[in-house]
Design an enzyme around this catalytic site. Sequence first.
Site, PDB file in Angstrom:
ATOM      1  N   TYR A   1       6.381   1.080  -5.182  1.00 29.30           N
ATOM      2  CA  TYR A   1       5.608   0.795  -3.983  1.00 29.30           C
ATOM      3  C   TYR A   1       5.936  -0.516  -3.289  1.00 29.30           C
ATOM      4  O   TYR A   1       6.064  -1.561  -3.933  1.00 29.30           O
ATOM      5  CB  TYR A   1       4.109   0.809  -4.300  1.00 29.30           C
ATOM      6  CG  TYR A   1       3.290   0.966  -3.040  1.00 29.30           C
ATOM      7  CD1 TYR A   1       3.326   2.164  -2.335  1.00 29.30           C
ATOM      8  CD2 TYR A   1       2.528  -0.077  -2.539  1.00 29.30           C
ATOM      9  CE1 TYR A   1       2.618   2.316  -1.164  1.00 29.30           C
ATOM     10  CE2 TYR A   1       1.805   0.073  -1.365  1.00 29.30           C
ATOM     11  CZ  TYR A   1       1.851   1.277  -0.679  1.00 29.30           C
ATOM     12  OH  TYR A   1       1.150   1.432   0.483  1.00 29.30           O
TER      13      TYR A   1
ATOM     14  N   LYS B   1      10.064  -8.290   0.575  1.00 29.71           N
ATOM     15  CA  LYS B   1       9.542  -9.544   0.022  1.00 29.71           C
ATOM     16  C   LYS B   1      10.535 -10.176  -0.955  1.00 29.71           C
ATOM     17  O   LYS B   1      10.669 -11.391  -1.005  1.00 29.71           O
ATOM     18  CB  LYS B   1       8.198  -9.315  -0.668  1.00 29.71           C
ATOM     19  CG  LYS B   1       7.168  -8.649   0.199  1.00 29.71           C
ATOM     20  CD  LYS B   1       6.842  -9.471   1.425  1.00 29.71           C
ATOM     21  CE  LYS B   1       5.757  -8.769   2.241  1.00 29.71           C
ATOM     22  NZ  LYS B   1       5.300  -9.597   3.363  1.00 29.71           N
TER      23      LYS B   1
ATOM     24  N   SER C   1      -4.007  -9.758   6.985  1.00 28.85           N
ATOM     25  CA  SER C   1      -4.931 -10.685   7.648  1.00 28.85           C
ATOM     26  C   SER C   1      -4.727 -10.712   9.159  1.00 28.85           C
ATOM     27  O   SER C   1      -5.096 -11.674   9.809  1.00 28.85           O
ATOM     28  CB  SER C   1      -4.745 -12.097   7.094  1.00 28.85           C
ATOM     29  OG  SER C   1      -4.961 -12.129   5.712  1.00 28.85           O
TER      30      SER C   1
ATOM     31  N   ASN D   1      -1.325  -7.279  13.906  1.00 28.29           N
ATOM     32  CA  ASN D   1      -2.106  -7.179  15.142  1.00 28.29           C
ATOM     33  C   ASN D   1      -1.715  -8.277  16.131  1.00 28.29           C
ATOM     34  O   ASN D   1      -1.555  -8.028  17.321  1.00 28.29           O
ATOM     35  CB  ASN D   1      -3.610  -7.277  14.854  1.00 28.29           C
ATOM     36  CG  ASN D   1      -4.144  -6.035  14.163  1.00 28.29           C
ATOM     37  OD1 ASN D   1      -3.469  -5.003  14.134  1.00 28.29           O
ATOM     38  ND2 ASN D   1      -5.332  -6.126  13.594  1.00 28.29           N
TER      39      ASN D   1
ATOM     40  N   ASP E   1       6.277  -9.632  10.339  1.00 30.24           N
ATOM     41  CA  ASP E   1       5.971 -10.010   8.954  1.00 30.24           C
ATOM     42  C   ASP E   1       6.823 -11.168   8.435  1.00 30.24           C
ATOM     43  O   ASP E   1       6.334 -12.015   7.716  1.00 30.24           O
ATOM     44  CB  ASP E   1       6.163  -8.783   8.050  1.00 30.24           C
ATOM     45  CG  ASP E   1       5.635  -8.992   6.634  1.00 30.24           C
ATOM     46  OD1 ASP E   1       4.580  -9.642   6.482  1.00 30.24           O
ATOM     47  OD2 ASP E   1       6.278  -8.525   5.679  1.00 30.24           O
TER      48      ASP E   1
ATOM     49  N   ARG F   1      -8.011 -15.132   6.542  1.00 32.25           N
ATOM     50  CA  ARG F   1      -9.427 -14.765   6.578  1.00 32.25           C
ATOM     51  C   ARG F   1     -10.263 -15.901   6.012  1.00 32.25           C
ATOM     52  O   ARG F   1     -10.132 -16.249   4.849  1.00 32.25           O
ATOM     53  CB  ARG F   1      -9.658 -13.504   5.750  1.00 32.25           C
ATOM     54  CG  ARG F   1      -9.098 -12.301   6.394  1.00 32.25           C
ATOM     55  CD  ARG F   1      -9.254 -11.059   5.544  1.00 32.25           C
ATOM     56  NE  ARG F   1      -8.547  -9.980   6.202  1.00 32.25           N
ATOM     57  CZ  ARG F   1      -9.109  -9.199   7.137  1.00 32.25           C
ATOM     58  NH1 ARG F   1     -10.375  -9.340   7.438  1.00 32.25           N
ATOM     59  NH2 ARG F   1      -8.397  -8.267   7.730  1.00 32.25           N
TER      60      ARG F   1
ATOM     61  N   ASN G   1      -7.719 -12.636  21.492  1.00 34.97           N
ATOM     62  CA  ASN G   1      -6.945 -13.755  20.934  1.00 34.97           C
ATOM     63  C   ASN G   1      -5.962 -14.310  21.957  1.00 34.97           C
ATOM     64  O   ASN G   1      -5.433 -15.403  21.801  1.00 34.97           O
ATOM     65  CB  ASN G   1      -6.202 -13.320  19.666  1.00 34.97           C
ATOM     66  CG  ASN G   1      -7.166 -12.992  18.543  1.00 34.97           C
ATOM     67  OD1 ASN G   1      -8.321 -13.424  18.573  1.00 34.97           O
ATOM     68  ND2 ASN G   1      -6.720 -12.239  17.554  1.00 34.97           N
TER      69      ASN G   1
END
Length: 606
Positions: free
Chosen positions: A222, A231, A275, A279, A302, A421, A517
């Site tokens: 995954y 990553k 987080s 978006n 990302d 967050r 935002n």
Amino acid sequence: QKKEIESLVKDSVFFRAMSNYNTSLMERTLRDISEYWVLVGKPDIKVIEGYEEQDVINRLVEENLLIKMNDTEYPNSYLYRSAPFDVARSEKDTYICTRGSHDDVGPTNYWLNTDEAIEIARTNLEGAMKGKTLYIVPYWLGPIDSPFGQGGIELTDSLYVVLNLMKITRVGRVTAKPIALSNSYVLGMHATADLNPEKRYILHFPDENDGMGTVISFNTNYGGNALLSKKCHALRIASFRAKREGWMAEHMMMIGIREPTGRMTYISGAFPSSSGKTNLSMLQPPDDFLKAGWDTYLVSDDITWMHPVNGQLRGINPEYGFFGVAPHTSYKTNPRAMDAIKRNTLFTNVGIDSRKCPYWEGMSEVPEGLIDWRGKPFDGTDKAAHPNSRFSTPIKEYRNLSPDYENPNGAPVSAFLFGGRRSDLMPLIMEARSWDEGVLFGAMQRVETTAAAIGKVGELRNDPMAMRPFMPYNMGDYFKYYLEMGKKLEKPPRIYNVNWFRKNESGGFLWPGYSQNMYVVKWILGRVNGEITDAVETPMGYVPSLDSFDYGTIDKNTMNQLLLIDRKGFLEELKTVRPFFESFGSHFPDELWETYYNVKSRLEKW
Ligand code: SAT
Ligand code: MN
């Protein structure tokens, strides 16, 4: 054995091209592959050239591993369900391996001695692909002709991994030339094995493979555990190399904002997984902005690689697609993502309705005949979609891609945003007075944990620059490196801390977020371009003056709460992060302590 491998790959366009451009690298590649091939039990071999997507999909459908979605509403899109215990990055199984000691990687990492780790890998991988097929997936990170790009070769037995790599990186024969000319690649070895979570390892060897880095991962299929380009390579291995070579590989989105005048300004932002980074990277300005001629253009959602060029950082996106969090993506929160994922998308662990359309929490009303992510009829007792369910979508499906997306030299970055967050303390926005104080903002980041990693959700933890899970060396040395980078740059990006998640006493969000935002972004542009000069100076840096801050329809009282610098709260926060800073011992830079004490004494006197 090398001969055997040679005959198995001799018809491959990738390998033929590679040997034309760089015979010695080709020889080394065959050696690397043959060693692994023998270890895992001499499976069949298939080289991915880049045009096999439909074959891969057909195979997965035949094996009942993919479900075809509604062909009218989601053409060429599929659903995959992972093993229910293999649904997110697993930090406790993620190791950085060196020949030194744990101190190389510091207290925020798990460490293994290189030889010991290789032994663990050997034991677990022996015969792990007997009777299976080993896919060789060459990939390139960055624009094909970029001097900042890097190649990789992932060896895997998972067609699901292959399909993901085809969605999110440039794969196959087009990578042969840049890999050959760069004379190196990151080697990734992945095996599904028996998905035993007790024996799950994601091992990084930044010093091996002639210093280019090797990754070995098994017993997981995954996300960041298995798509080694993401990553493991683009953040961990790349950060290690970046420090050595003088650039930065960051867990950052990057967008250009075009103003009605036509001026384009690029900003990037580090936010932990799940987080709101995606978006923000796909921010659709409110209608009145759009009508006036504002818009935003995506470079990355990302990961951003940034190189100093003529005194300025220039960013590229190493990736070629999104591996984005599905839940809470909707036409309200992220309309542009919703449009992008309507085609050619691989969904993982989302729900599916009777019309074969995907569904997740926060998307819309619960549809008829909903089946949850485990494949059971949805009855409301569990979530329809796993909180870390994902969409894998080629970047070209996104309509507002930056004209600089394929620019080999990237685009200049004017501002860094840090955020996460945080229901308390952190104001909507504050601007660091200097690069060093901005680095302190980043180092101080404490944010709520999310479902992107296995473990408790909603707990505050230190996550400097949103890099904690991805930092391959001692974080104290990273802070030092960050400070040095600021000195090296003639025009370092201005640093901001933003927080869309501050709550009032009754637990409601103070700020509407999402398209709104844009007001915060507009203020940042005004600041970096020198047009807004009347910000309010506080011990924590500058906050907007409500006279020159266009904040839309929010009332003034709420704005005052959103911008409040809580003196006592920040003094408390400085105290709270202190043991974390101390945990890096002598690796933590003196200069950053100095900055810490300056800020502290300014707060005390305020
Ligand atoms: O699963 S991934 O690590 O690729 C996604 C993320 O955590 O950002
Ligand atoms: Mn991420």
